[in-house]
Scaffold this motif. Structure first.
Motif, PDB file in Angstrom:
ATOM      1  N   PHE A 107     -47.797 -44.354 -18.179  1.00 37.72           N
ATOM      2  CA  PHE A 107     -47.567 -44.373 -19.616  1.00 37.72           C
ATOM      3  C   PHE A 107     -46.074 -44.496 -19.907  1.00 37.72           C
ATOM      4  CE2 PHE A 107     -46.709 -41.899 -23.533  1.00 37.72           C
ATOM      5  CZ  PHE A 107     -47.345 -42.743 -24.440  1.00 37.72           C
ATOM      6  N   VAL A 108     -45.258 -43.744 -19.192  1.00 36.01           N
ATOM      7  CA  VAL A 108     -43.803 -43.815 -19.385  1.00 36.01           C
ATOM      8  C   VAL A 108     -43.284 -45.197 -19.021  1.00 36.01           C
ATOM      9  CG1 VAL A 108     -41.587 -42.925 -18.549  1.00 36.01           C
ATOM     10  CG2 VAL A 108     -43.433 -41.347 -19.130  1.00 36.01           C
ATOM     11  N   ILE A 109     -43.766 -45.764 -17.933  1.00 39.60           N
ATOM     12  CA  ILE A 109     -43.347 -47.117 -17.542  1.00 39.60           C
ATOM     13  C   ILE A 109     -43.718 -48.112 -18.639  1.00 39.60           C
ATOM     14  CG2 ILE A 109     -43.810 -49.000 -15.913  1.00 39.60           C
ATOM     15  CD1 ILE A 109     -44.070 -46.837 -13.729  1.00 39.60           C
ATOM     16  N   THR A 110     -44.900 -47.979 -19.211  1.00 37.76           N
ATOM     17  CA  THR A 110     -45.333 -48.871 -20.290  1.00 37.76           C
ATOM     18  C   THR A 110     -44.418 -48.744 -21.495  1.00 37.76           C
ATOM     19  OG1 THR A 110     -47.619 -48.691 -19.556  1.00 37.76           O
ATOM     20  CG2 THR A 110     -47.271 -49.464 -21.790  1.00 37.76           C
ATOM     21  N   ILE A 111     -44.081 -47.534 -21.883  1.00 38.77           N
ATOM     22  CA  ILE A 111     -43.204 -47.310 -23.032  1.00 38.77           C
ATOM     23  C   ILE A 111     -41.832 -47.910 -22.761  1.00 38.77           C
ATOM     24  CG2 ILE A 111     -42.024 -45.531 -24.398  1.00 38.77           C
ATOM     25  CD1 ILE A 111     -44.974 -45.821 -25.068  1.00 38.77           C
ATOM     26  N   LEU A 112     -41.310 -47.707 -21.563  1.00 39.66           N
ATOM     27  CA  LEU A 112     -39.984 -48.254 -21.228  1.00 39.66           C
ATOM     28  C   LEU A 112     -39.991 -49.787 -21.207  1.00 39.66           C
ATOM     29  CD1 LEU A 112     -38.855 -45.747 -18.450  1.00 39.66           C
ATOM     30  CD2 LEU A 112     -38.099 -45.851 -20.843  1.00 39.66           C
ATOM     31  N   LYS A 113     -41.056 -50.379 -20.676  1.00 40.48           N
ATOM     32  CA  LYS A 113     -41.163 -51.849 -20.679  1.00 40.48           C
ATOM     33  C   LYS A 113     -41.241 -52.383 -22.100  1.00 40.48           C
ATOM     34  CE  LYS A 113     -43.567 -53.810 -17.007  1.00 40.48           C
ATOM     35  NZ  LYS A 113     -44.847 -54.069 -16.338  1.00 40.48           N
ATOM     36  N   ARG A 114     -42.027 -51.717 -22.926  1.00 42.36           N
ATOM     37  CA  ARG A 114     -42.179 -52.142 -24.314  1.00 42.36           C
ATOM     38  C   ARG A 114     -40.834 -52.059 -25.046  1.00 42.36           C
ATOM     39  NH1 ARG A 114     -46.709 -49.015 -27.067  1.00 42.36           N
ATOM     40  NH2 ARG A 114     -47.931 -50.155 -25.551  1.00 42.36           N
ATOM     41  N   ARG A 115     -40.107 -50.995 -24.810  1.00 37.89           N
ATOM     42  CA  ARG A 115     -38.797 -50.821 -25.436  1.00 37.89           C
ATOM     43  C   ARG A 115     -37.822 -51.901 -24.966  1.00 37.89           C
ATOM     44  NH1 ARG A 115     -37.063 -44.928 -25.119  1.00 37.89           N
ATOM     45  NH2 ARG A 115     -38.754 -44.795 -26.628  1.00 37.89           N
ATOM     46  N   LYS A 116     -37.854 -52.203 -23.683  1.00 39.65           N
ATOM     47  CA  LYS A 116     -36.973 -53.243 -23.132  1.00 39.65           C
ATOM     48  C   LYS A 116     -37.322 -54.605 -23.713  1.00 39.65           C
ATOM     49  CE  LYS A 116     -35.364 -55.200 -18.798  1.00 39.65           C
ATOM     50  NZ  LYS A 116     -35.510 -55.205 -17.341  1.00 39.65           N
ATOM     51  N   ASN A 117     -38.613 -54.920 -23.847  1.00 40.73           N
ATOM     52  CA  ASN A 117     -39.040 -56.194 -24.435  1.00 40.73           C
ATOM     53  C   ASN A 117     -38.570 -56.320 -25.884  1.00 40.73           C
ATOM     54  OD1 ASN A 117     -40.256 -57.025 -22.083  1.00 40.73           O
ATOM     55  ND2 ASN A 117     -42.296 -56.378 -22.704  1.00 40.73           N
ATOM     56  N   ARG A 118     -38.659 -55.233 -26.632  1.00 33.30           N
ATOM     57  CA  ARG A 118     -38.206 -55.266 -28.026  1.00 33.30           C
ATOM     58  C   ARG A 118     -36.700 -55.495 -28.104  1.00 33.30           C
ATOM     59  NH1 ARG A 118     -41.832 -50.290 -30.242  1.00 33.30           N
ATOM     60  NH2 ARG A 118     -43.798 -51.434 -30.347  1.00 33.30           N
ATOM     61  N   GLU A 119     -35.960 -54.852 -27.219  1.00 37.30           N
ATOM     62  CA  GLU A 119     -34.511 -55.055 -27.204  1.00 37.30           C
ATOM     63  C   GLU A 119     -34.170 -56.495 -26.836  1.00 37.30           C
ATOM     64  OE1 GLU A 119     -32.979 -52.139 -24.538  1.00 37.30           O
ATOM     65  OE2 GLU A 119     -33.329 -50.479 -25.939  1.00 37.30           O
ATOM     66  N   ASN A 120     -34.884 -57.069 -25.884  1.00 36.01           N
ATOM     67  CA  ASN A 120     -34.647 -58.464 -25.493  1.00 36.01           C
ATOM     68  C   ASN A 120     -34.985 -59.420 -26.640  1.00 36.01           C
ATOM     69  OD1 ASN A 120     -33.738 -57.777 -22.960  1.00 36.01           O
ATOM     70  ND2 ASN A 120     -35.714 -58.159 -21.962  1.00 36.01           N
ATOM     71  N   GLN A 121     -36.073 -59.155 -27.347  1.00 38.09           N
ATOM     72  CA  GLN A 121     -36.444 -60.003 -28.483  1.00 38.09           C
ATOM     73  C   GLN A 121     -35.415 -59.885 -29.592  1.00 38.09           C
ATOM     74  OE1 GLN A 121     -40.370 -58.814 -29.618  1.00 38.09           O
ATOM     75  NE2 GLN A 121     -41.369 -60.001 -27.998  1.00 38.09           N
ATOM     76  N   ALA A 122     -34.908 -58.698 -29.817  1.00 38.55           N
ATOM     77  CA  ALA A 122     -33.901 -58.508 -30.865  1.00 38.55           C
ATOM     78  C   ALA A 122     -32.596 -59.216 -30.491  1.00 38.55           C
ATOM     79  CB  ALA A 122     -33.645 -57.025 -31.086  1.00 38.55           C
ATOM     80  N   ALA A 123     -32.257 -59.236 -29.211  1.00 38.52           N
ATOM     81  CA  ALA A 123     -31.026 -59.890 -28.775  1.00 38.52           C
ATOM     82  C   ALA A 123     -31.148 -61.408 -28.859  1.00 38.52           C
ATOM     83  CB  ALA A 123     -30.692 -59.471 -27.348  1.00 38.52           C
ATOM     84  N   HIS A 124     -32.337 -61.956 -28.694  1.00 41.20           N
ATOM     85  CA  HIS A 124     -32.536 -63.406 -28.709  1.00 41.20           C
ATOM     86  C   HIS A 124     -32.737 -63.974 -30.108  1.00 41.20           C
ATOM     87  CE1 HIS A 124     -32.324 -63.597 -24.477  1.00 41.20           C
ATOM     88  NE2 HIS A 124     -33.523 -63.092 -24.223  1.00 41.20           N
ATOM     89  N   THR A 125     -33.063 -63.148 -31.050  1.00 40.31           N
ATOM     90  CA  THR A 125     -33.235 -63.666 -32.401  1.00 40.31           C
ATOM     91  C   THR A 125     -31.854 -63.833 -33.034  1.00 40.31           C
ATOM     92  OG1 THR A 125     -33.448 -61.442 -33.293  1.00 40.31           O
ATOM     93  CG2 THR A 125     -35.483 -62.605 -32.735  1.00 40.31           C
ATOM     94  N   THR A 126     -31.694 -64.908 -33.750  1.00 33.56           N
ATOM     95  CA  THR A 126     -30.410 -65.159 -34.394  1.00 33.56           C
ATOM     96  C   THR A 126     -30.435 -64.538 -35.776  1.00 33.56           C
ATOM     97  OG1 THR A 126     -31.232 -67.263 -35.213  1.00 33.56           O
ATOM     98  CG2 THR A 126     -30.030 -67.301 -33.142  1.00 33.56           C
ATOM     99  N   PRO A 127     -29.372 -63.894 -36.129  1.00 31.92           N
ATOM    100  CA  PRO A 127     -29.354 -63.304 -37.481  1.00 31.92           C
ATOM    101  C   PRO A 127     -29.319 -64.400 -38.535  1.00 31.92           C
ATOM    102  CG  PRO A 127     -27.245 -62.988 -36.373  1.00 31.92           C
ATOM    103  CD  PRO A 127     -28.177 -63.624 -35.381  1.00 31.92           C
TER     104      PRO A 127
END
Length: 146
Positions: free
Chosen positions: A121-141
């Motif tokens: 469960f912790v690994i899933t939460i950490l992966k999900r958080r990392k994916n969200r951070e990566n998506q936020a970094a790739h989106t252009t403001p």
């Protein structure tokens, strides 16, 4: 026969939460509710298996001790109380773990199940958080007004 069945149930008790946690973890996007349902279901089914296994062992020991009742009257005379009978009677009456299994199982098996679920469960939460951070970094403001 009962010993083999009891051993099978013991293996199932160990593997059930592990397999359930891996199945939920392998799901593409497991939600917290799915983790909770898996934890509750494995705790319930594991506890029921534990109760059944305890009853199975108890019945098996009672059947073995009844083999010493030669006249089938439900009591044991002095002739029927052989050293083997005394050993079997000791096994039947002194198995505290089997007697306390319903009480300890309702507390300890959900804890064991949680220990199997929690790391994944912790690994899933950490992966999900990392994916969200990566998506936020790739989106252009959006372009700011000038």
């Amino acid at each position: 026969m009962n010993e083999a069945l009891s051993a099978t149930f013991q293996v199932i008790l160990v593997l059930l939460p592990i397999v359930a946690a891996v199945v939920v973890w392998k799901n593409k996007e497991p939600k917290k509710r799915r983790w909770l349902l898996s934890l509750l279901a494995t705790s319930l089914f594991g506890y029921l298996i534990l109760l059944f296994n305890s009853t199975l062992v108890d019945d098996s020991l009672r059947e073995k001790i009844l083999e010493f009742d030669l006249d089938q009257n439900g009591t044991f005379s002095e002739e029927e109380k052989t050293p083997e009978f005394k050993e079997m009677a000791e096994r039947l009456t002194s198995d505290t773990a089997r007697r306390l299994a319903p009480i300890t199982g309702i507390i300890l098996y959900p804890i064991y199940s949680a220990f199997c679920h929690f790391p994944l469960f912790v690994i899933t939460i950490l992966k999900r958080r990392k994916n969200r951070e990566n998506q936020a970094a790739h989106t252009t403001p959006a372009s700011a007004p000038r």
